[in-house]
Design a protein around this motif. Sequence first.
Motif, mmCIF file in Angstrom:
data_model
loop_
_atom_site.group_PDB
_atom_site.id
_atom_site.type_symbol
_atom_site.label_atom_id
_atom_site.label_comp_id
_atom_site.label_asym_id
_atom_site.label_seq_id
_atom_site.Cartn_x
_atom_site.Cartn_y
_atom_site.Cartn_z
ATOM 1 N N GLY A 4 38.773 44.442 34.953
ATOM 2 C CA GLY A 4 38.716 45.925 34.941
ATOM 3 C C GLY A 4 39.187 46.475 33.333
ATOM 4 O O GLY A 4 38.708 47.194 32.964
ATOM 5 N N TYR A 5 40.127 45.621 32.737
ATOM 6 C CA TYR A 5 40.750 46.072 31.443
ATOM 7 C C TYR A 5 39.591 45.805 30.519
ATOM 8 O O TYR A 5 39.478 46.629 29.567
ATOM 9 C CB TYR A 5 42.066 45.427 31.282
ATOM 10 N N ALA A 6 38.863 44.474 30.678
ATOM 11 C CA ALA A 6 37.739 44.636 29.625
ATOM 12 C C ALA A 6 36.727 45.596 29.876
ATOM 13 O O ALA A 6 36.190 46.009 28.680
ATOM 14 C CB ALA A 6 37.288 43.029 30.166
ATOM 15 N N ALA A 7 36.193 45.785 30.873
ATOM 16 C CA ALA A 7 35.386 46.968 31.218
ATOM 17 C C ALA A 7 35.568 48.086 30.725
ATOM 18 O O ALA A 7 34.779 48.944 30.161
ATOM 19 C CB ALA A 7 35.053 46.712 32.739
ATOM 20 N N TYR A 8 36.855 48.402 30.768
ATOM 21 C CA TYR A 8 37.561 49.718 30.358
ATOM 22 C C TYR A 8 37.525 49.801 28.729
ATOM 23 O O TYR A 8 37.165 50.812 28.078
ATOM 24 C CB TYR A 8 38.750 49.963 30.958
ATOM 25 N N LEU A 50 53.234 37.372 37.629
ATOM 26 C CA LEU A 50 52.494 37.126 36.923
ATOM 27 C C LEU A 50 51.306 38.305 36.439
ATOM 28 O O LEU A 50 50.922 38.327 35.456
ATOM 29 C CB LEU A 50 51.884 35.634 36.834
ATOM 30 N N VAL A 51 50.872 38.393 37.499
ATOM 31 C CA VAL A 51 49.761 39.452 37.725
ATOM 32 C C VAL A 51 50.214 40.732 37.070
ATOM 33 O O VAL A 51 49.613 41.274 36.241
ATOM 34 C CB VAL A 51 49.034 39.645 38.921
ATOM 35 N N ALA A 63 43.720 34.029 42.082
ATOM 36 C CA ALA A 63 42.719 33.623 40.829
ATOM 37 C C ALA A 63 41.774 35.243 41.229
ATOM 38 O O ALA A 63 41.640 35.695 39.847
ATOM 39 C CB ALA A 63 41.872 32.654 40.975
ATOM 40 N N ILE A 64 41.566 35.589 42.317
ATOM 41 C CA ILE A 64 40.767 37.065 42.514
ATOM 42 C C ILE A 64 41.519 37.846 41.879
ATOM 43 O O ILE A 64 40.896 38.895 40.817
ATOM 44 C CB ILE A 64 40.627 37.141 43.919
ATOM 45 N N ALA A 65 42.736 38.216 42.070
ATOM 46 C CA ALA A 65 43.741 39.376 41.577
ATOM 47 C C ALA A 65 43.633 39.063 39.977
ATOM 48 O O ALA A 65 43.717 40.136 39.311
ATOM 49 C CB ALA A 65 45.139 39.210 42.091
ATOM 50 N N VAL A 66 43.886 37.763 39.367
ATOM 51 C CA VAL A 66 43.988 37.809 37.998
ATOM 52 C C VAL A 66 42.481 38.295 37.246
ATOM 53 O O VAL A 66 42.674 39.151 36.413
ATOM 54 C CB VAL A 66 44.411 36.469 37.559
ATOM 55 N N LEU A 67 41.313 37.674 37.855
ATOM 56 C CA LEU A 67 40.121 37.960 37.255
ATOM 57 C C LEU A 67 39.828 39.474 37.384
ATOM 58 O O LEU A 67 39.226 39.805 36.480
ATOM 59 C CB LEU A 67 39.206 37.343 38.128
ATOM 60 N N CYS A 68 39.985 39.984 38.567
ATOM 61 C CA CYS A 68 39.506 41.510 38.713
ATOM 62 C C CYS A 68 40.476 42.456 37.889
ATOM 63 O O CYS A 68 39.798 43.151 37.267
ATOM 64 C CB CYS A 68 39.708 41.777 40.320
ATOM 65 N N ASN A 69 41.411 42.104 37.676
ATOM 66 C CA ASN A 69 42.358 43.055 36.851
ATOM 67 C C ASN A 69 42.198 42.804 35.297
ATOM 68 O O ASN A 69 41.752 44.068 34.814
ATOM 69 C CB ASN A 69 43.970 42.551 37.090
ATOM 70 N N GLY A 112 37.045 50.152 40.325
ATOM 71 C CA GLY A 112 36.371 49.411 41.412
ATOM 72 C C GLY A 112 37.211 48.007 41.136
ATOM 73 O O GLY A 112 37.794 47.315 42.171
ATOM 74 N N LEU A 113 37.116 47.320 40.064
ATOM 75 C CA LEU A 113 37.803 46.121 39.771
ATOM 76 C C LEU A 113 39.383 46.229 39.910
ATOM 77 O O LEU A 113 39.610 45.154 40.581
ATOM 78 C CB LEU A 113 37.195 45.592 38.327
ATOM 79 N N TRP A 114 39.800 47.340 39.415
ATOM 80 C CA TRP A 114 41.345 47.277 39.659
ATOM 81 C C TRP A 114 41.612 47.396 41.199
ATOM 82 O O TRP A 114 42.606 46.670 41.546
ATOM 83 C CB TRP A 114 42.028 48.238 38.938
ATOM 84 N N THR A 115 41.007 48.034 42.014
ATOM 85 C CA THR A 115 41.068 48.415 43.320
ATOM 86 C C THR A 115 41.071 47.088 44.100
ATOM 87 O O THR A 115 41.806 46.576 44.913
ATOM 88 C CB THR A 115 40.077 49.346 43.927
ATOM 89 N N ILE A 116 39.767 46.273 43.756
ATOM 90 C CA ILE A 116 39.712 44.856 44.310
ATOM 91 C C ILE A 116 40.911 43.815 43.888
ATOM 92 O O ILE A 116 41.430 43.064 44.666
ATOM 93 C CB ILE A 116 38.198 44.236 44.043
ATOM 94 N N GLY A 117 41.280 43.958 42.553
ATOM 95 C CA GLY A 117 42.303 43.066 42.445
ATOM 96 C C GLY A 117 43.911 43.472 42.920
ATOM 97 O O GLY A 117 44.348 42.446 43.375
#
Length: 387
Positions: free
Chosen positions: A17-21, A62-63, A8-14, A146-151
């Motif tokens: 990140g795309y939404a922020a970009y 899936l990620v 869930a963390i991987a999906v949400l952060c990834n 940063g979000l992609w790194t955490i993901g």
Amino acid sequence: MTLALWFAIAVLCNFAGYAAYLAGLRRQLVRPNRASWLIWSAAIGVEASTYAAVNPGAAQSLVFLGSAIACLVVTIGVWRRSAWSAPSVSESVCMAVCLAALILWAAFRSAFWAHLMVVAAVPISFWPTWQSVMQDRSRERSPAWGLWTIGDLATLLLAIRIADLGVGGLAYIFVELACHASLWFMVGLATINPARSLGFRRGRFFVLDAYPPAASLFSVGESHLGRAVYAAQCFAEGAEIIRFTGALLPADRLPTVLRGPDDHYVQVGEDRYMGPSGRVDDLINHSCTPNAGLRFTDGGVFLIATRDIAPGEEITWDYSTTLTQSNWHMICQCRSPECRRVIGNFDTLPPQRQQWYRARNLVPAYLQLAGNGGDEGAVAGATPGAR
């Protein structure tokens, strides 16, 4: 932590990140390279497919599949909003590696080696962005890194918890994590809060220094000339307003006829031009009595305030200060009390006005040395209209 939570963390952060970009792209807070994103979208698509083939049933597949779709969406947005620049050598190499991976997979059905080839292409594809950020870190000021790194970290921990993945299951995730983390460090580890940053500025090292995004400095509106750029804050005399960017090209590759909004070329050398950037610097208009001028430095071409500029005031510069084309001119409609009526070469300016610009270091070296415009770099029909 359970596998479901890491997933869930991987999906949400990834996806965050795309939404922020995408949000940064819409607000012109980032200046991505279209070729780089085209490579990334293709590479992630190939990687998602080969990863699923090498590791059937793995949750992180899936990620990667979701990331490939999101990356394609960002690429379409980048393609529509950013200026095209020819692929660099490193971009071309990465394209060739990705194509070789596809051929290898299709011809020999070797998903494992195709997967590893794409893994090797990842850092190559990041090289143009690393170069861009080293020149100007504001080009990639987005919390997305940063979000992609955490993901990626969550995806790596998820993969480690799954047994028997081997090198093929971990290599890509680790390389992606390293590349995203390096960019996050370069643009500022604190860019989860985009108003603060870490790094070098004006020759000094700052930790968590204020670094306002460029979009907050300007507003784009209408004038009698069409679109125009207005100051959204005060600029003191001598302050850097914005860095001009765009692909560099020789005079013989300049379009021969340009009109209106397509005319965004600036002469930056005796036989060299800067193309449109797709950013606000393209829209800054000419004035015969401007409040800014271009300064050429080793670090790039910067627009400098020649006097104090108040919020709401249109920002302008004198197009003649870079021109050496003996056969070019344009009717001026700036409506300044001192309007020259015609915009021409630098040597068409009155001698005292030439000296005024030279004294403020607002004349490029190829004009400073020549002392006048000369005939070099002439291109019939090409015009450096509102950038």
